[in-house]
Scaffold this motif. Structure first.
Motif, mmCIF file in Angstrom:
data_model
loop_
_atom_site.group_PDB
_atom_site.id
_atom_site.type_symbol
_atom_site.label_atom_id
_atom_site.label_comp_id
_atom_site.label_asym_id
_atom_site.label_seq_id
_atom_site.Cartn_x
_atom_site.Cartn_y
_atom_site.Cartn_z
ATOM 1 N N SER A 134 -3.611 -0.480 -16.020
ATOM 2 C CA SER A 134 -4.036 -1.855 -16.283
ATOM 3 C C SER A 134 -3.728 -2.795 -15.125
ATOM 4 O O SER A 134 -3.835 -4.012 -15.271
ATOM 5 N N SER A 135 -3.353 -2.235 -13.985
ATOM 6 C CA SER A 135 -3.088 -3.058 -12.802
ATOM 7 C C SER A 135 -3.364 -2.236 -11.557
ATOM 8 O O SER A 135 -3.411 -0.995 -11.603
ATOM 9 N N VAL A 136 -3.554 -2.920 -10.443
ATOM 10 C CA VAL A 136 -3.746 -2.221 -9.168
ATOM 11 C C VAL A 136 -2.540 -1.342 -8.873
ATOM 12 O O VAL A 136 -2.658 -0.191 -8.440
ATOM 13 N N GLU A 137 -1.348 -1.871 -9.145
ATOM 14 C CA GLU A 137 -0.125 -1.121 -8.862
ATOM 15 C C GLU A 137 -0.047 0.166 -9.691
ATOM 16 O O GLU A 137 0.362 1.219 -9.186
ATOM 17 N N ASP A 138 -0.453 0.090 -10.969
ATOM 18 C CA ASP A 138 -0.440 1.290 -11.817
ATOM 19 C C ASP A 138 -1.385 2.357 -11.289
ATOM 20 O O ASP A 138 -1.070 3.552 -11.312
ATOM 21 N N MET A 139 -2.554 1.938 -10.822
ATOM 22 C CA MET A 139 -3.528 2.895 -10.295
ATOM 23 C C MET A 139 -3.004 3.557 -9.022
ATOM 24 O O MET A 139 -3.149 4.773 -8.823
ATOM 25 N N ILE A 140 -2.388 2.766 -8.162
ATOM 26 C CA ILE A 140 -1.801 3.321 -6.938
ATOM 27 C C ILE A 140 -0.739 4.356 -7.294
ATOM 28 O O ILE A 140 -0.713 5.464 -6.726
ATOM 29 N N ASP A 141 0.133 4.013 -8.225
ATOM 30 C CA ASP A 141 1.208 4.929 -8.612
ATOM 31 C C ASP A 141 0.665 6.256 -9.132
ATOM 32 O O ASP A 141 1.172 7.335 -8.794
ATOM 33 N N PHE A 142 -0.365 6.194 -9.966
ATOM 34 C CA PHE A 142 -0.903 7.433 -10.526
ATOM 35 C C PHE A 142 -1.563 8.284 -9.446
ATOM 36 O O PHE A 142 -1.367 9.508 -9.397
ATOM 37 N N ALA A 143 -2.342 7.640 -8.578
ATOM 38 C CA ALA A 143 -3.040 8.398 -7.539
ATOM 39 C C ALA A 143 -2.068 9.126 -6.622
ATOM 40 O O ALA A 143 -2.241 10.315 -6.321
ATOM 41 N N ILE A 144 -1.012 8.446 -6.181
ATOM 42 C CA ILE A 144 -0.078 9.099 -5.260
ATOM 43 C C ILE A 144 0.816 10.105 -5.984
ATOM 44 O O ILE A 144 1.328 11.032 -5.364
ATOM 45 N N SER A 145 0.986 9.954 -7.306
ATOM 46 C CA SER A 145 1.765 10.946 -8.043
ATOM 47 C C SER A 145 1.031 12.277 -8.108
ATOM 48 O O SER A 145 1.653 13.348 -8.225
ATOM 49 N N VAL A 146 -0.293 12.239 -8.019
ATOM 50 C CA VAL A 146 -1.106 13.462 -8.075
ATOM 51 C C VAL A 146 -1.427 13.975 -6.675
ATOM 52 O O VAL A 146 -1.380 15.181 -6.416
ATOM 53 N N LEU A 147 -1.736 13.055 -5.736
ATOM 54 C CA LEU A 147 -2.273 13.455 -4.439
ATOM 55 C C LEU A 147 -1.341 13.201 -3.264
ATOM 56 O O LEU A 147 -1.592 13.697 -2.170
ATOM 57 N N GLY A 148 -0.275 12.425 -3.457
ATOM 58 C CA GLY A 148 0.572 12.052 -2.338
ATOM 59 C C GLY A 148 0.129 10.727 -1.738
ATOM 60 O O GLY A 148 -0.895 10.153 -2.128
ATOM 61 N N GLY A 149 0.889 10.250 -0.752
ATOM 62 C CA GLY A 149 0.657 8.921 -0.205
ATOM 63 C C GLY A 149 -0.495 8.805 0.762
ATOM 64 O O GLY A 149 -0.983 7.708 1.021
ATOM 65 N N ASN A 150 -0.941 9.926 1.327
ATOM 66 C CA ASN A 150 -2.021 9.882 2.313
ATOM 67 C C ASN A 150 -3.365 10.061 1.599
ATOM 68 O O ASN A 150 -3.964 11.127 1.597
ATOM 69 N N VAL A 151 -3.825 8.998 0.954
ATOM 70 C CA VAL A 151 -5.026 9.084 0.122
ATOM 71 C C VAL A 151 -6.042 8.029 0.533
ATOM 72 O O VAL A 151 -5.710 7.040 1.189
ATOM 73 N N VAL A 152 -7.287 8.285 0.130
ATOM 74 C CA VAL A 152 -8.386 7.345 0.343
ATOM 75 C C VAL A 152 -9.111 7.174 -0.986
ATOM 76 O O VAL A 152 -9.343 8.155 -1.696
ATOM 77 N N VAL A 153 -9.448 5.934 -1.321
ATOM 78 C CA VAL A 153 -10.212 5.672 -2.542
ATOM 79 C C VAL A 153 -11.623 5.257 -2.143
ATOM 80 O O VAL A 153 -11.818 4.463 -1.227
ATOM 81 N N ARG A 154 -12.623 5.818 -2.827
ATOM 82 C CA ARG A 154 -14.025 5.575 -2.482
ATOM 83 C C ARG A 154 -14.828 5.237 -3.734
ATOM 84 O O ARG A 154 -14.470 5.610 -4.842
ATOM 85 N N THR A 155 -15.939 4.568 -3.508
ATOM 86 C CA THR A 155 -16.924 4.346 -4.556
ATOM 87 C C THR A 155 -18.284 4.243 -3.897
ATOM 88 O O THR A 155 -18.387 4.054 -2.675
ATOM 89 N N THR A 156 -19.343 4.389 -4.684
ATOM 90 C CA THR A 156 -20.690 4.195 -4.149
ATOM 91 C C THR A 156 -20.851 2.734 -3.751
ATOM 92 O O THR A 156 -20.429 1.828 -4.468
ATOM 93 N N GLU A 157 -21.471 2.513 -2.585
ATOM 94 C CA GLU A 157 -21.446 1.200 -1.947
ATOM 95 C C GLU A 157 -22.131 0.106 -2.756
ATOM 96 O O GLU A 157 -21.643 -1.020 -2.855
#
Length: 617
Positions: free
Chosen positions: A484-507
């Motif tokens: 429910s927050s940007v911070e929560d999404m960041i935490d979940f992504a790095i918990s699965v993939l690590g800190g060296n990540v990129v987030v993408r979407t269709t332009e």
């Protein structure tokens, strides 16, 4: 060459990790930027930070205090407006009664309670009413009550809306003559809630027409309770009702009960729909000389369940005709319980060309005829054969929604589905607020009080639906979390993939619902099988994303070109699921592409405002 290629693709994403000039450094958005910088080494995409809370530092502190004291509901309008979250407006005071004909254009969110009561021979027209809006809440309670020959036309009403909540309680009750017409009503609506309670009850010779009603809608419920009950000579016509829709549930309780000479026609009702749910309970019971016709009802539908309980029970001289009922539907079920029982004096019920997925319990033994009882249902094997041969299967699977990996090659022309975001425009809450608010089905009563959601209301249903999905046990090899927050999404992504990540979407959404040509394609992580995190929006007052790990995938970026001019119109992100063995055999991908679980890979685009996280190259 490889370095140039990576740079070219990177240029498609507008990035920033620096707090913009003029942004208060103590605001929630500034905090989210600093949090990203501390946790992730890559630049922060603009499309993500734009979803951060727009609250000022002072507003954030004020609403946090209200949340701690559990009194935020007392300031709900201000909270919703300032935080850019979804709240339904209270019904405004009812519009004044009228005597003359009225044309309503470009109106929205109005209360028409008792509007037009006892009107005489008027014409009210609702043309392009509430068209293309996000959330629509209208009340037509007691509209045209006891009117005489008053006509209402709802043309292109609430089309292309996200959430439409309409109430027609006691609409047209006790009226004499007149006609209500619903044409292109709630077409292309994402989530619709309609209540026709005691609609046209006790009316005399009143006519209702529903044409292209809820066409191509996605999810929703319609309730017709006590509709035309105790009426005389009523005529109701449902043409192309719920056609091409997805999961629409309609309930006809005590519809036409005790009516005299009622005539109902259901033509192309729930045609080509996906999993329609229709319940006819006590429909037409104790009626006199009624006539009901179901032509091409639920034809070519996928799945779906219909229940006719005590339908036409104790009727007198009733004629019911089912022609092409449920023909060529896929794995649907129909139950006729106490259908036509206790009927007398010339009751006639005919079933002509209908599916063998129908169960008849306690139906009338006299006056019921069955013609051409044939199995027109397509089996899963037949569906796969049709798909692999290039023949159309069920149109409910949107063309281009799923495709094979081999289509991601330069020069290939592919149909793009509708990738537009149809969710309400909302923002995340600051973590300091969202972490305080209750978020659990066990605390649903508290949540309903916060958002002023009544029992069985649209808001209550929305809360329960999202909470249930968030609390669902993860699938095999899935890790999931609702954020429910940007911070929560960041935490979940790095918990699965690590800190060296990129987030993408269709332009953008260019190319939606049309053919596009694949241009330059880049495989993320060299096109190797990898792990990713996908995040999809959920329908909730504030922005909630359902994020889950997706193992064994390949992720691609591709330029999308206009097939004629070859100019670039979009930059898409696609994900290909290599392992589909845990998917259901009835998954839409297999209906569209053929084959089955574990036998093929399945690809799809990342839609507008959905996101894909992957390890950086």
């Amino acid at each position: 060459m490889q370095i140039m290629q990576v740079c070219a693709f990177a240029s498609h994403v507008e990035k920033s990790s620096v707090i913009p000039a003029g942004l208060n450094p103590f605001s929630p958005k500034a905090y989210a930027i600093r949090y990203w910088t501390r946790q992730i080494s890559n630049d922060l995409p603009k499309f993500l930070i734009d979803k951060a809370s727009p609250l000022t530092a002072l507003e954030s502190a004020t609403f946090r205090k209200l949340a701690i004291e559990n009194v935020i509901s007392t300031q709900l309008p201000s909270f919703c407006s300032s935080a850019n979250i979804l709240c339904f407006p209270d019904s405004s005071s009812s519009l004044k009664k009228h005597k003359e004909s009225v044309n309503f254009a470009t109106y929205l969110d109005k209360n028409f309670t008792n509007y037009g009561s006892k009107a005489q021979a008027g014409d009210d027209t609702f043309t392009s009413y509430s068209e293309g809006l996000n959330n629509i809440v209208d009340s037509f309670q007691g509209y045209s009550h006891e009117s005489d020959n008053n006509n209402e036309k709802f043309n292109t009403y609430a089309t292309d809306a996200n959430i439409a909540d309409q109430s027609f309680n006691t609409y047209g009750t006790g009226s004499n003559g007149g006609a209500g017409e619903f044409k292109n009503y709630q077409k292309n609506v994402n989530k619709e809630i309609l209540e026709f309670t005691s609609y046209s009850a006790n009316a005399n010779n009143r006519e209702q027409r529903f044409t292209t009603y809820a066409d191509m809608g996605n999810a929703g419920t319609e309730g017709f309770q006590n509709y035309a009950r105790d009426g005389n000579g009523a005529s109701n016509d449902f043409t192309a009702y719920g056609k091409d829709s997805n999961v629409i549930a309609s309930t006809f309780s005590s519809y036409g009960q005790n009516a005299n000479g009622q005539s109902d026609t259901f033509t192309f009702y729930s045609n080509n729909a996906s999993n329609p749910q229709n319940n006819f309970k006590n429909y037409g019971s104790n009626g006199n000389a009624a006539a009901e016709t179901f032509n091409n009802y639920r034809d070519r539908a996928n799945v779906g369940d219909d229940t006719f309980q005590s339908y036409s029970k104790s009727g007198n001289g009733e004629k019911v005709n089912f022609v092409n009922y449920g023909k060529t539907m896929n794995e649907g079920s129909d139950k006729f319980k106490s259908y036509g029982t206790d009927g007398s004096n010339g009751q006639q019920v005919g079933f002509k060309v209908y599916s063998d997925k129908i169960t008849f319990n306690e139906y009338a033994k006299n006056g019921v005829t069955f013609k051409q009882y044939t199995n027109q249902t397509s089996s899963s094997a037949e569906l796969s054969t049709m798909a692999m041969s290039g023949k159309p299967v069920h149109r409910w699977v949107e063309p281009g929604k799923f495709f094979r990996e081999e289509m991601l090659k330069a020069g290939v022309v592919i149909h793009m589905p509708d990738i537009r975001d149809k969710m309400p425009k909302r923002s995340f809450l600051p973590r300091v607020i969202s972490s305080i608010l209750p978020f659990s089905t066990l605390r649903i009563s508290e949540m309903k009080k916060i958002f002023l959601a009544g029992d069985n209301s649209t808001m209550a249903g929305m809360l329960i639906e999202t909470l249930t999905e968030c609390e669902r046990a993860p699938a095999r090899e899935e890790t999931k979390r609702c954020v429910s927050s940007v911070e929560d999404m960041i935490d979940f992504a790095i918990s699965v993939l690590g800190g060296n990540v990129v987030v993408r979407t269709t332009e953008n959404t260019e190319g939606s619902k049309q053919n596009v040509m694949i241009g330059e394609v880049k495989g993320i992580n060299g096109g190797k099988v990898t792990k990713a995190v996908s995040c999809h929006q959920s329908l909730f007052p504030y922005l909630i994303y359902y994020c889950h790990s997706v193992p064994k995938v390949r992720v691609y970026e591709a330029d999308l070109l206009d097939p004629k001019s070859k100019t670039m119109i979009n930059h898409g992100v696609a994900i290909c699921h290599v392992d589909t063995s845990a998917w259901s055999a009835s998954h839409g991908a297999f209906v569209a592409l053929g084959s089955g679980p574990g036998k093929i890979e399945v690809c799809h685009w990342i839609f507008e405002n959905d996101m894909n996280w992957a390890m950086a190259d």
